[in-house]
Motif scaffolding. Structure first.
Motif, PDB file in Angstrom:
ATOM      1  N   LEU A  42     -17.525 -23.465 -22.042  1.00  0.00           N
ATOM      2  CA  LEU A  42     -17.141 -23.741 -23.420  1.00  0.00           C
ATOM      3  C   LEU A  42     -17.284 -25.237 -23.707  1.00  0.00           C
ATOM      4  CD1 LEU A  42     -13.906 -21.551 -23.485  1.00  0.00           C
ATOM      5  CD2 LEU A  42     -16.050 -21.046 -24.694  1.00  0.00           C
ATOM      6  N   GLY A  43     -17.209 -25.581 -24.976  1.00  0.00           N
ATOM      7  CA  GLY A  43     -17.215 -26.992 -25.345  1.00  0.00           C
ATOM      8  C   GLY A  43     -18.469 -27.462 -26.037  1.00  0.00           C
ATOM      9  N   GLY A  44     -19.548 -26.650 -26.018  1.00  0.00           N
ATOM     10  CA  GLY A  44     -20.760 -27.029 -26.740  1.00  0.00           C
ATOM     11  C   GLY A  44     -21.313 -28.353 -26.265  1.00  0.00           C
ATOM     12  N   ASN A  45     -21.585 -29.250 -27.193  1.00  0.00           N
ATOM     13  CA  ASN A  45     -22.171 -30.538 -26.838  1.00  0.00           C
ATOM     14  C   ASN A  45     -21.232 -31.412 -26.007  1.00  0.00           C
ATOM     15  OD1 ASN A  45     -24.711 -30.220 -27.924  1.00  0.00           O
ATOM     16  ND2 ASN A  45     -24.199 -31.113 -29.905  1.00  0.00           N
ATOM     17  N   GLY A  56     -14.284 -38.443 -33.536  1.00  0.00           N
ATOM     18  CA  GLY A  56     -13.740 -37.843 -34.748  1.00  0.00           C
ATOM     19  C   GLY A  56     -13.301 -38.879 -35.746  1.00  0.00           C
ATOM     20  N   ALA A  57     -12.162 -38.643 -36.382  1.00  0.00           N
ATOM     21  CA  ALA A  57     -11.737 -39.446 -37.522  1.00  0.00           C
ATOM     22  C   ALA A  57     -11.384 -40.884 -37.149  1.00  0.00           C
ATOM     23  CB  ALA A  57     -10.546 -38.778 -38.209  1.00  0.00           C
ATOM     24  N   THR A  58     -11.027 -41.138 -35.884  1.00  0.00           N
ATOM     25  CA  THR A  58     -10.719 -42.517 -35.507  1.00  0.00           C
ATOM     26  C   THR A  58     -11.958 -43.397 -35.543  1.00  0.00           C
ATOM     27  OG1 THR A  58     -11.093 -42.120 -33.149  1.00  0.00           O
ATOM     28  CG2 THR A  58      -8.851 -41.760 -33.974  1.00  0.00           C
ATOM     29  N   ALA A  59     -13.138 -42.791 -35.347  1.00  0.00           N
ATOM     30  CA  ALA A  59     -14.410 -43.522 -35.351  1.00  0.00           C
ATOM     31  C   ALA A  59     -14.361 -44.704 -34.380  1.00  0.00           C
ATOM     32  CB  ALA A  59     -14.774 -43.980 -36.765  1.00  0.00           C
ATOM     33  N   VAL A 360     -21.852 -14.108 -48.409  1.00  0.00           N
ATOM     34  CA  VAL A 360     -21.464 -13.126 -47.394  1.00  0.00           C
ATOM     35  C   VAL A 360     -19.936 -13.088 -47.398  1.00  0.00           C
ATOM     36  CG1 VAL A 360     -21.553 -12.451 -44.975  1.00  0.00           C
ATOM     37  CG2 VAL A 360     -23.527 -13.574 -46.028  1.00  0.00           C
ATOM     38  N   ARG A 361     -19.385 -12.019 -47.887  1.00  0.00           N
ATOM     39  CA  ARG A 361     -17.984 -11.990 -48.262  1.00  0.00           C
ATOM     40  C   ARG A 361     -17.014 -12.068 -47.091  1.00  0.00           C
ATOM     41  NH1 ARG A 361     -15.532  -7.830 -51.229  1.00  0.00           N
ATOM     42  NH2 ARG A 361     -17.140  -8.124 -52.805  1.00  0.00           N
ATOM     43  N   ASN A 362     -17.444 -11.737 -45.887  1.00  0.00           N
ATOM     44  CA  ASN A 362     -16.515 -11.769 -44.751  1.00  0.00           C
ATOM     45  C   ASN A 362     -16.944 -12.757 -43.675  1.00  0.00           C
ATOM     46  OD1 ASN A 362     -18.725 -10.230 -43.938  1.00  0.00           O
ATOM     47  ND2 ASN A 362     -17.509  -8.824 -42.684  1.00  0.00           N
ATOM     48  N   MET A 363     -17.697 -13.801 -44.074  1.00  0.00           N
ATOM     49  CA  MET A 363     -18.144 -14.811 -43.118  1.00  0.00           C
ATOM     50  C   MET A 363     -17.591 -16.181 -43.453  1.00  0.00           C
ATOM     51  SD  MET A 363     -21.953 -16.118 -41.988  1.00  0.00           S
ATOM     52  CE  MET A 363     -21.984 -17.669 -42.870  1.00  0.00           C
ATOM     53  N   LEU A 364     -16.953 -16.791 -42.472  1.00  0.00           N
ATOM     54  CA  LEU A 364     -16.570 -18.191 -42.550  1.00  0.00           C
ATOM     55  C   LEU A 364     -17.425 -18.974 -41.565  1.00  0.00           C
ATOM     56  CD1 LEU A 364     -13.658 -16.333 -42.549  1.00  0.00           C
ATOM     57  CD2 LEU A 364     -12.870 -18.553 -43.389  1.00  0.00           C
ATOM     58  N   MET A 365     -17.461 -20.275 -41.727  1.00  0.00           N
ATOM     59  CA  MET A 365     -18.245 -21.091 -40.799  1.00  0.00           C
ATOM     60  C   MET A 365     -17.458 -22.360 -40.458  1.00  0.00           C
ATOM     61  SD  MET A 365     -19.712 -20.854 -44.042  1.00  0.00           S
ATOM     62  CE  MET A 365     -20.085 -21.933 -45.448  1.00  0.00           C
ATOM     63  N   ALA A 366     -17.709 -22.866 -39.271  1.00  0.00           N
ATOM     64  CA  ALA A 366     -17.060 -24.092 -38.824  1.00  0.00           C
ATOM     65  C   ALA A 366     -17.995 -24.823 -37.888  1.00  0.00           C
ATOM     66  CB  ALA A 366     -15.740 -23.777 -38.124  1.00  0.00           C
ATOM     67  N   GLY A 367     -17.894 -26.146 -37.905  1.00  0.00           N
ATOM     68  CA  GLY A 367     -18.775 -26.959 -37.082  1.00  0.00           C
ATOM     69  C   GLY A 367     -19.818 -27.644 -37.935  1.00  0.00           C
ATOM     70  N   ARG A 381     -20.341 -33.843 -38.845  1.00  0.00           N
ATOM     71  CA  ARG A 381     -20.969 -33.243 -37.665  1.00  0.00           C
ATOM     72  C   ARG A 381     -20.308 -33.625 -36.347  1.00  0.00           C
ATOM     73  NH1 ARG A 381     -24.298 -37.042 -35.116  1.00  0.00           N
ATOM     74  NH2 ARG A 381     -24.612 -38.951 -36.304  1.00  0.00           N
ATOM     75  N   VAL A 382     -19.529 -34.691 -36.298  1.00  0.00           N
ATOM     76  CA  VAL A 382     -18.982 -35.115 -35.005  1.00  0.00           C
ATOM     77  C   VAL A 382     -17.926 -34.113 -34.538  1.00  0.00           C
ATOM     78  CG1 VAL A 382     -19.548 -37.540 -35.298  1.00  0.00           C
ATOM     79  CG2 VAL A 382     -17.344 -36.695 -36.108  1.00  0.00           C
ATOM     80  N   MET A 383     -17.773 -33.995 -33.221  1.00  0.00           N
ATOM     81  CA  MET A 383     -17.128 -32.799 -32.668  1.00  0.00           C
ATOM     82  C   MET A 383     -15.643 -32.669 -32.939  1.00  0.00           C
ATOM     83  SD  MET A 383     -19.035 -31.907 -29.102  1.00  0.00           S
ATOM     84  CE  MET A 383     -19.337 -33.590 -28.591  1.00  0.00           C
ATOM     85  N   ALA A 384     -14.882 -33.753 -32.939  1.00  0.00           N
ATOM     86  CA  ALA A 384     -13.459 -33.600 -33.228  1.00  0.00           C
ATOM     87  C   ALA A 384     -13.257 -33.168 -34.671  1.00  0.00           C
ATOM     88  CB  ALA A 384     -12.705 -34.894 -32.944  1.00  0.00           C
TER      89      ALA A 384
END
Length: 751
Positions: A42-45, A56-59, A360-367, A381-384
């Motif tokens: 797990l963890g992707g990139n 993330g947001a701290t940059a 698409v009524r029952n699809m959400l997306m994240a990332g 696009r950054v991972m956090a």
């Protein structure tokens, strides 16, 4: 071969941090979840296969009090404890164990989803199932759910389902974005492969493979930074493929990246320009880390202007803070800087309408496949940030499943419940107050053994800062400031000038509007407390940003002890990185007011007014993060061997079944999973370590529970049996290093 069918409330496809946080969020809300990942980890990139820093947001410390809370925050803090050296394999385990801790999640690794069954016309489609092949196990698995989350990054599930999407860059006129091209095109950000190096203590030769590129015949040595000691994400700029199709040309992109990595190592080892005799290649990635491909169209498309203006969406469900960070199409071969950055003044907000498909009524997306323009995607696009988006989408999916509504209907009819649910789970939202009618703590009177009521940092350390450039300190003003004193050394008689600015928005930590000025004549000498008649009574509590103007005859005294709610800054008009790598607009406030790794070394000062910024009632004021002030209770310094307590009192007994405690884990501290820098502690010092929960039942105090060795920010205690109490007390016995007891929020539920 085996054919199987798995039925759950929700299927999450993609096991990067967005998918992981989405799955955990939904599972914690009682939904059954299938988490499907096409890789063995797990963890992707961020995983050991690719090894990208989780930013993330701290940059990297650009934004203050911006580190993610909620599930991503849990992962950061746990990794800090388990993995202080940033081992990528230990990070894999931190993520894996977080998923395995949730009994409602069924995890399917090595399972590649490549079939989607969906029906309906192009404007109203519904996913019925997705099917994946579990490699190495010969299992063909059909996943049937009411709701699906596409967290694949490349957006394959939504594409196969017929979801509307974009690839490439929108034209400038579409969203009036300054950084968009005049004409739309298919250009994306490229992909990267990283490598690790190691000093083995003896000479190591290197014979490059036949396909290694001679980088001296390219622009790379002239336009990028190469150092023998660098490895990992220092080489993020080894990027290519933005002018190709980053999915269908993935193999070609990988081969080109490999040729450059082995060519760079040949250059380092064999050119004679580097001290690298004892260096060897320890690891080279085999999987390109993709940055961009499909971006789905939602009910709202987040754009550059929303980001820079920090637009306060009514359906804001997550925050970001990374700069808009775009790279040249030619990647590592470009003669331009490796990246260009446009910063906002503080964290920005991401709307729920960008997290579900428009058709698409029952699809959400994240990332990285959420509904955003190419320019806005440069920061989301950054991972956090992908992770906190995942928590919001997973929470939305869970509520949809509980209510039997579509994500659009959830937005239209249940938005407040969505936001309050996220807040209760400690998600990354700034500026939203707790209005949970079930929370009995909101009905209580709050008192404490003590409260920190005079803002002062009076213990100097050995270090001094000479005022060659402007410096600044930030602290809360509640209700007013009468005057300010600074501890300083002066080489000669001089006049020191200070300015007091507000910060504009309460989520920002940069000077915005000048409110007052003062000066003081200083005699030569060390260790002087100098008074400045700086007065301010803001209309509502907020932070003061006090600038001490440059004066090379003066040095300010650093303390070695941090104080929650107090920050310091140094003004710099030069970039902290090579312009060959990063092109920042230096006139932007967050760029030239930085903390320069002095986060925990404030200047010594005294704000000569009593403050209510740390009063006990802050734990029930609805905020769970700093916002125009620290928004927490903080005690007076704890006496050696002593205790501090916080008490909730009601008019009459209340049923107490569940208590939520949120401790201060200093969201100003920038944590990185594989370690961009080393933090000198494994547990955040401000976190409460040992505590007990007491209740007054029938006129007598009884201990409900005692916890030791706590290292977490959010603790939820469900009692074996509910009790009826008119008072509830949290007794802080010890912290993980701070001299103060600090609690951000207390919630109490009767069922």
């Amino acid at each position: 071969m085996r054919n199987e069918t798995v039925q759950t409330d929700i299927t999450v496809v993609g096991g990067g941090l967005a998918g992981v946080c989405a799955a955990i969020a939904a599972a914690r809300l009682g939904r059954t979840v299938a988490l499907v990942q096409n890789r063995p980890v797990l963890g992707g990139n961020s995983s050991s296969e690719v090894r990208v820093w989780v930013c993330g947001a701290t940059a990297h410390g650009t934004h203050r009090y911006a580190r993610e809370t909620g599930i991503m925050g849990e992962l950061f803090v746990e990794n800090q404890y388990r993995n202080p050296d940033g081992n990528p394999y230990i990070w894999d385990l931190v993520v894996l164990e977080a998923v395995r801790a949730e009994p409602n999640i069924r995890l399917f690794l090595n399972t590649d989803v490549h079939e989607v069954e969906a029906d309906g016309d192009e404007n109203d489609r519904t996913i019925r199932s997705v099917t994946g092949w579990m490699m190495g196990s010969e299992r063909r698995i059909r996943f049937e759910s009411k709701y699906y989350l596409d967290c694949t990054g490349d957006g394959l599930v939504g594409f196969l389902a017929g979801a509307k999407y974009r690839i490439g860059r929108e034209a400038r006129h579409e969203y009036n974005e300054e950084w968009a091209p005049e004409v739309a095109d298919d250009i994306t950000l490229g992909s990267t492969i990283l490598f690790y190096t190691k000093d083995v203590g003896h000479p190591v030769k290197y014979v490059p493979p036949s396909f290694a590129k001679d980088i001296t015949k390219t622009s790379i040595p002239m336009k990028r930074v190469i150092r023998s000691g660098d490895s990992g994400c220092h080489y993020w700029w080894i990027e290519w493929g933005g002018e190709l199709d980053t999915v269908h040309d993935n193999e070609r992109i990988r081969d080109e990246l490999w040729s450059v990595i082995y060519g760079i190592w040949d250059y380092i080892k064999n050119s004679g320009k580097f001290d690298a005799d004892n260096m060897t290649l320890e690891w080279v990635g085999a999987l390109p880390g993709k940055r961009e491909y499909r971006r789905f169209v939602g009910d709202y498309v987040l754009n550059q202007n929303d980001i820079i203006a920090q637009r306060p969406f009514e359906d804001g469900v997550a925050i970001g803070g990374w700069s808009i960070d775009l790279h040249p199409p030619q990647g590592m071969y470009s003669t331009e800087s490796g990246s260009k950055h446009l910063h906002m003044d503080g964290v920005y907000h991401i709307p729920f309408r960008s997290l579900y498909s428009v058709n698409v009524r029952n699809m959400l997306m994240a990332g990285r496949d959420i509904s955003a323009t190419h320019v806005a995607f440069g920061t989301t696009r950054v991972m956090a940030t992908c992770a906190v988006i995942g928590e919001a989408a997973g929470t939305g999916a869970a509520l949809c499943a509980a209510k039997g509504v579509t994500p659009r209907q959830l937005y239209e009819s249940h938005l407040d419940e969505l936001k309050q649910t996220l807040l209760r789970q400690d998600a990354s939202i700034v500026g939203l107050r707790n209005r949970d009618g079930r929370d009995l703590a909101l009905q209580a009177r709050v008192s404490a053994s003590s409260a920190f009521n005079r803002i002062a940092v009076e213990r100097p350390g050995a270090e001094r800062h000479r005022l060659e450039q402007d410096a600044a300190l930030l602290f809360p003003v509640e209700p007013s400031l009468d005057h300010l004193e600074l501890l300083l050394d002066a080489d000669a008689a001089t006049t020191v000038e200070v300015e007091l600015w507000d910060t504009g928005r309460k989520e920002n930590y940069v000077p915005h509007t000048l409110r007052a000025k003062a000066s003081a004549d200083v005699k030569p000498g060390a260790g002087q407390w100098v008074r400045f008649d700086l007065r301010w009574t803001p209309a509502e509590p907020q932070n003061a940003f006090v600038i001490v103007k440059a004066n090379s005859a003066v040095q300010l005294a650093h303390s070695d002890e941090p104080l929650s709610g107090v920050l310091i800054f140094f003004r710099s008009v030069t970039s902290h990185v090579s312009s060959n790598l990063e092109n920042h607009r230096l006139e932007q406030p967050v760029v030239h007011w930085r903390m320069q790794r002095k986060t925990r070394q404030p200047f010594c000062f005294r704000a000569r007014s009593e403050t209510s910024a740390y009063n006990p009632d802050k734990v029930v004021n609805g905020y769970h993060r700093p916002y125009g002030g620290p928004q927490q209770w903080m005690s007076a310094p704890i006496r050696e061997g002593g205790e501090e307590w916080l008490e909730l009192e009601w008019d009459g007994a209340r049923p107490v079944a569940e208590v939520h405690l949120t401790f201060n884990d200093d969201v100003n501290e920038d944590l990185i999973n594989l370690h961009h820098h080393r933090t000198p502690f494994e547990i955040i010092p401000e976190l409460v370590r040992d505590y007990r929960l007491e209740a007054r039942i029938g006129g007598e105090w009884k201990t409900l529970l005692r916890e030791t060795d706590n290292r977490k920010r959010k603790r939820v205690h469900r009692l074996a049996e509910a009790v009826s109490a008119d008072r509830l007390r949290v007794v802080v016995e010890a912290t993980n290093g701070s001299r103060y007891a600090e609690i951000v929020e207390v919630r109490v539920y009767g069922e």
